[in-house]
Design a protein around this motif. Structure first.
Motif, short mmCIF file in Angstrom:
data_model
loop_
_atom_site.label_atom_id
_atom_site.label_comp_id
_atom_site.label_asym_id
_atom_site.label_seq_id
_atom_site.Cartn_x
_atom_site.Cartn_y
_atom_site.Cartn_z
N LEU A 177 0.84 -1.20 0.00
CA LEU A 177 0.00 0.00 0.00
C LEU A 177 0.87 1.25 0.00
O LEU A 177 1.95 1.28 0.60
CB LEU A 177 -0.91 0.02 1.23
N GLY A 178 0.37 2.28 -0.69
CA GLY A 178 1.03 3.58 -0.63
C GLY A 178 0.60 4.34 0.61
O GLY A 178 1.13 5.42 0.89
N MET A 179 -0.37 3.82 1.33
CA MET A 179 -0.79 4.40 2.60
C MET A 179 -0.43 3.38 3.69
O MET A 179 -1.15 2.40 3.91
CB MET A 179 -2.30 4.67 2.60
N LEU A 180 0.73 3.59 4.31
CA LEU A 180 1.16 2.67 5.36
C LEU A 180 0.57 3.15 6.68
O LEU A 180 0.49 4.35 6.95
CB LEU A 180 2.69 2.68 5.45
N LEU A 181 0.14 2.19 7.48
CA LEU A 181 -0.45 2.55 8.78
C LEU A 181 0.37 1.90 9.89
O LEU A 181 0.78 0.74 9.78
CB LEU A 181 -1.89 2.04 8.88
N ILE A 182 0.61 2.66 10.95
CA ILE A 182 1.17 2.07 12.16
C ILE A 182 0.00 1.80 13.10
O ILE A 182 -0.73 2.73 13.45
CB ILE A 182 2.20 3.01 12.82
#
Lengths: 242, 222
Positions: A177-182
């Protein structure tokens, strides 16, 4: 190919101010009731040990984006930086992207699709998207995906001391994903699909069924077009034999 | 093509109105739908114009059988039963179909009001009509609320039904123009010589009616 760019959201830092949403609405000149950034809140545990989990429902900029694959008008495209752009002026509002997105992000309203446009002009000028530059909690970062992953790994290692399930979401999903989530906990806690996927039938439909259908129609046109002169001459001859 | 012959009624007014309403709405639906399939037509789909047209004409399209039932209930019943019933002559006719395709009607087995090719055409149109209408309704009213698999299943069935209908329509137009059959669907009347050549069993059954009550009620002079 140019480098992969992306976002990193550290959900543990988000203070729920929603300034990113407002900045996004202003940047994209959206009315107050249309937004490209939505939120999901989830409380776990029981008082006094309660944890509040928050995540944004916004374009995840999949490397293998089914919305780009399915978009019939070319309104959804992949930028060279691998972000998923939307050109609303090309959109017909068919809603196929809303149907196929494994994260249920795009919304088909007002005869167009609403989804993150990745602040294309700003990004191509080398600036940050407005949600990132607005974030007061430093929960959002924008940059090269590889760099973001590195900093996410450090942050997750620190978080794991308090939250053993802390993890990065988006490393492999949908080709990365180009939107990484922590996340501080499992993706399911946040309402995120653990293994999102694009149904294989999508590729079958676009790459096999549609071309085959068009070929069969073409073959029918050729066969009738080529036989027409012969067939009508034969018929006229039979009529004149009477 | 045929001159100075007596004319017999082949298609009632209700049948002709139903035919042309279906034909016009089909082509409007086809071209408005193609804006989502052919990239160079995509600008026409902008802002949902094509979708609005597609939905309006989808309603017209789906109302055709309703109209047909109201205007000519017996005609609709006959269409459905005849389309799915094949006798020995029909099967033989289908075996010799290549002759007919190339414009040779002599030597074909005698046919009823519909030849076996028309029966297959009607039968497939009925089946694809049901498929394309039901999947279209699901896509229309389920928009935004379908799962990935439900959505893909519906669009693929909608597409398949469309390809079959387009190919059937190409064949239909081909035979119409090879055999000069357009006039029959415009006026309702066909030349008696044409009927004898193409629909001998049907003409014989009309003639039998004539001998029963002394005149040929379905005919007029050309």
């Amino acid at each position: 190919m140019t480098k992969q760019f992306g976002f990193l959201m550290d959900t543990s830092l988000c203070v729920e101010c929603q300034a990113c949403r407002v900045a996004c609405q202003m940047q994209n000149q959206l009315p107050h009731n249309r937004t490209l950034i939505r939120f999901r809140f989830q409380e776990t545990g029981s008082y006094p040990a309660v944890t509040n989990h928050i995540t944004r429902i916004t374009c995840m900029h999949c490397q293998l984006a089914p919305c780009v694959k399915i978009c019939p008008t070319g309104a959804l495209v992949k930028g060279e930086n691998t972000l998923t752009y939307l050109a609303p002026e090309r959109c017909s509002g068919c809603g196929y992207c809303a149907q196929i997105c494994p994260f249920k992000v795009p919304q088909a309203l007002d005869n167009r699709s609403y989804k993150c446009m990745a602040c294309r002009e700003l990004v191509e000028e080398g600036k940050e998207p407005v949600c990132v530059s607005t974030c007061i909690a430093n929960a959002l970062k924008f940059g090269e995906r590889a760099e973001l992953l590195k900093s996410a790994e450090k942050r997750v290692a620190a978080l794991q001391k308090t939250f053993p399930n802390a993890q990065i979401y988006g490393r492999e999903q949908m080709g990365g994903l180009g939107m990484l989530l922590i996340l501080r906990d499992d993706p399911a806690v946040y309402g995120l699909p653990v293994a999102p996927r694009a149904a294989g039938e999508l590729a079958f439909w676009k790459d096999s069924l549609q071309p085959t259908g068009f070929k069969l129609v073409g073959a029918a046109l050729l066969a009738t077009g080529a036989s027409y002169a012969i067939a009508s001459r034969n018929h006229r001859r039979e009529l004149s034999e009477e | 093509m045929y001159k100075g012959e007596r004319m017999v009624l082949r298609f009632s007014r209700g049948q002709r109105v139903a035919h042309w309403a279906l034909a016009v709405s089909f082509f409007v639906l086809l071209f408005s739908g193609l804006t989502l399939m052919i990239p160079s037509l995509a600008p026409l789909a902008k802002g949902g114009v094509a979708r609005m047209i597609h939905r309006v004409f989808a309603v017209v399209f789906m109302l055709v059988p309703v109209y047909y039932a109201l205007a000519d209930r017996k005609g609709l019943q006959a269409l459905i039963t005849e389309s799915f019933r094949y006798d020995r002559d029909d099967l033989l006719w289908l075996l010799r179909m290549p002759r007919y395709f190339f414009g040779r009607v002599k030597g074909m087995p005698p046919q009823g009001r519909l030849n076996a090719g028309e029966k297959i055409h009607h039968a497939l149109i009925i089946l694809t009509f049901i498929t394309i209408s039901l999947t279209g309704l699901v896509l229309w009213f389920g928009k935004g609320n379908l799962s990935q698999n439900e959505f893909l299943g519906m669009v693929m069935l909608h597409d398949i039904a469309m390809y079959i209908m387009v190919i059937l329509t190409i064949g239909h137009l081909y035979f119409t123009f090879v055999y000069g059959a357009l006039q029959g669907m415009v006026t309702g009347y066909v030349n008696e010589k044409y009927a004898a050549l193409e629909h001998a069993k049907w003409l014989a059954s009309i003639k039998a009616e004539k001998t029963a009550d002394g005149k040929l009620p379905q005919s007029k002079s050309a």
